[in-house]
Design a protein around this motif. Structure first.
Motif, short mmCIF file in Angstrom:
data_model
loop_
_atom_site.label_atom_id
_atom_site.label_comp_id
_atom_site.label_asym_id
_atom_site.label_seq_id
_atom_site.Cartn_x
_atom_site.Cartn_y
_atom_site.Cartn_z
N THR A 87 0.78 -1.24 0.00
CA THR A 87 0.00 0.00 0.00
C THR A 87 0.81 1.28 0.00
O THR A 87 0.31 2.33 -0.38
N GLY A 88 2.04 1.24 0.50
CA GLY A 88 2.84 2.46 0.64
C GLY A 88 2.72 3.09 2.01
O GLY A 88 3.44 4.02 2.35
N ASN A 89 1.82 2.56 2.82
CA ASN A 89 1.64 3.03 4.20
C ASN A 89 1.27 1.81 5.04
O ASN A 89 0.16 1.71 5.55
N ASP A 90 2.23 0.89 5.17
CA ASP A 90 1.97 -0.40 5.80
C ASP A 90 2.45 -0.43 7.24
O ASP A 90 3.54 0.06 7.55
N VAL A 91 1.64 -1.03 8.11
CA VAL A 91 1.97 -1.15 9.52
C VAL A 91 2.08 -2.63 9.86
O VAL A 91 1.18 -3.41 9.56
N VAL A 92 3.20 -3.00 10.49
CA VAL A 92 3.45 -4.39 10.88
C VAL A 92 3.58 -4.44 12.40
O VAL A 92 4.53 -3.89 12.96
N PRO A 93 2.64 -5.09 13.09
CA PRO A 93 2.76 -5.23 14.55
C PRO A 93 3.86 -6.24 14.90
O PRO A 93 3.99 -7.27 14.23
N LEU A 94 4.64 -5.91 15.90
CA LEU A 94 5.70 -6.80 16.38
C LEU A 94 5.20 -7.45 17.67
O LEU A 94 5.54 -7.02 18.77
N ALA A 95 4.37 -8.46 17.52
CA ALA A 95 3.66 -9.04 18.66
C ALA A 95 4.48 -10.07 19.44
O ALA A 95 4.23 -10.27 20.62
N THR A 96 5.43 -10.71 18.78
CA THR A 96 6.20 -11.76 19.44
C THR A 96 7.70 -11.50 19.30
O THR A 96 8.15 -10.85 18.37
N ALA A 97 8.45 -12.03 20.25
CA ALA A 97 9.91 -11.92 20.21
C ALA A 97 10.45 -12.80 19.09
O ALA A 97 9.87 -13.84 18.78
N GLY A 98 11.53 -12.37 18.48
CA GLY A 98 12.16 -13.13 17.41
C GLY A 98 12.66 -12.20 16.33
O GLY A 98 12.54 -10.98 16.43
N THR A 99 13.23 -12.76 15.28
CA THR A 99 13.78 -11.96 14.19
C THR A 99 12.82 -11.99 13.01
O THR A 99 12.32 -13.05 12.63
N ARG A 100 12.57 -10.80 12.45
CA ARG A 100 11.70 -10.66 11.29
C ARG A 100 12.54 -10.09 10.15
O ARG A 100 13.45 -9.28 10.37
N TYR A 101 12.21 -10.50 8.91
CA TYR A 101 12.99 -10.12 7.73
C TYR A 101 12.07 -9.49 6.69
O TYR A 101 11.05 -10.08 6.33
N PHE A 102 12.46 -8.32 6.19
CA PHE A 102 11.67 -7.60 5.19
C PHE A 102 12.57 -7.18 4.04
O PHE A 102 13.70 -6.72 4.26
N ILE A 103 12.06 -7.33 2.81
CA ILE A 103 12.79 -6.90 1.62
C ILE A 103 11.84 -6.14 0.71
O ILE A 103 10.62 -6.23 0.85
N CYS A 104 12.40 -5.38 -0.23
CA CYS A 104 11.59 -4.82 -1.31
C CYS A 104 11.56 -5.88 -2.40
O CYS A 104 12.61 -6.38 -2.82
N LYS A 115 16.59 -3.84 2.29
CA LYS A 115 16.14 -4.94 3.14
C LYS A 115 16.49 -4.62 4.58
O LYS A 115 17.45 -3.89 4.85
N VAL A 116 15.67 -5.14 5.50
CA VAL A 116 15.90 -4.84 6.91
C VAL A 116 15.59 -6.08 7.74
O VAL A 116 14.62 -6.79 7.50
N GLU A 117 16.47 -6.33 8.70
CA GLU A 117 16.34 -7.43 9.66
C GLU A 117 16.03 -6.80 11.01
O GLU A 117 16.79 -5.97 11.50
N VAL A 118 14.91 -7.20 11.61
CA VAL A 118 14.47 -6.60 12.87
C VAL A 118 14.45 -7.67 13.95
O VAL A 118 13.74 -8.67 13.83
N ASN A 119 15.23 -7.46 14.99
CA ASN A 119 15.30 -8.39 16.12
C ASN A 119 14.41 -7.86 17.23
O ASN A 119 14.72 -6.84 17.84
N VAL A 120 13.31 -8.55 17.49
CA VAL A 120 12.32 -8.11 18.48
C VAL A 120 12.59 -8.83 19.79
O VAL A 120 12.63 -10.06 19.85
N LYS A 121 12.79 -8.05 20.85
CA LYS A 121 13.04 -8.59 22.19
C LYS A 121 11.77 -8.54 23.01
O LYS A 121 10.90 -7.70 22.80
N SER A 122 11.69 -9.40 23.98
CA SER A 122 10.58 -9.37 24.92
C SER A 122 10.76 -8.17 25.84
O SER A 122 11.88 -7.83 26.22
N LYS A 123 9.66 -7.52 26.20
CA LYS A 123 9.75 -6.39 27.13
C LYS A 123 10.18 -6.87 28.51
O LYS A 123 10.68 -6.10 29.30
N GLU A 124 9.96 -8.14 28.79
CA GLU A 124 10.25 -8.66 30.12
C GLU A 124 11.71 -9.04 30.31
O GLU A 124 12.14 -9.28 31.42
N VAL A 125 12.46 -9.13 29.21
CA VAL A 125 13.85 -9.56 29.30
C VAL A 125 14.73 -8.46 28.72
O VAL A 125 14.40 -7.85 27.73
#
Length: 175
Positions: A87-104, A115-125
């Motif tokens: 869409t050009g205005n996309d929102v991706v929720p990061l609901a769980t811990a882990g690594t997510r990978y995005f490319i054009c 391309k972007v690699e996003v490492n999501v950490k738990s708020k508790e750790v």
């Protein structure tokens, strides 16, 4: 009366934002989802935690966003996408811990660095680095610890709900 209500609404929205997580526009503030942004540098300045969200803003005529596996990320191959966001205005929720990978997914763009690699950490750790200096030598050791709230057994969503109840009670008192 109107000023008090406005203040309480602002406090409520701030509390909700804190409880729910942060919104990160990919590439901001210096760039966006484009061919010029250095995504490795951008991602290194941010700590992503569960409850956050990624916002991809770009021209949908020129780009798209494809979530892929690690293999797809490494090879810049979007033929087996986890998700495609056009869409050009996309929102991706990061609901769980882990690594997510995005490319054009547009031909050649991922290979050019889009391309972007996003490492999501738990708020508790969280990771804490403890350093000790002996003479001219400095020794540092990293360890993973529970946040103080998690260690105390505090449910973060319960804290957020309690905060909202307090704000609601405050609103009732003002009206």
């Amino acid at each position: 009366m109107g000023t008090k209500a406005l203040i309480l609404i602002t406090v409520t929205m701030t509390m909700l934002g804190t409880a729910l997580g942060a919104s990160h526009t990919v590439g901001a503030p210096d760039g966006s989802w484009d061919l010029q942004t250095n995504y490795s540098q951008w991602v290194s300045r941010i700590r992503f935690t569960t409850g956050d969200e990624l916002k991809f803003q770009y021209s949908a005529v020129v780009h798209n966003v494809v979530e892929v596996s690690k293999t797809g990320y490494d090879s810049c191959n979007g033929s087996s996408p986890i998700a495609t966001l056009p869409t050009g205005n996309d929102v991706v929720p990061l609901a769980t811990a882990g690594t997510r990978y995005f490319i054009c997914g547009v031909s050649g763009h991922c290979d050019a660095g889009m391309k972007v690699e996003v490492n999501v950490k738990s708020k508790e750790v969280r990771t804490v680095q403890r350093c000790r200096q002996t003479g001219n030598r400095r020794r540092c050791q990293s360890e993973t610890v529970l946040s103080s709230a998690a260690a105390a057994g505090v449910d973060q969503s319960a804290v957020a709900r309690l905060g909202l109840i307090v704000v609601a009670a405050g609103l009732m008192l003002f009206f």
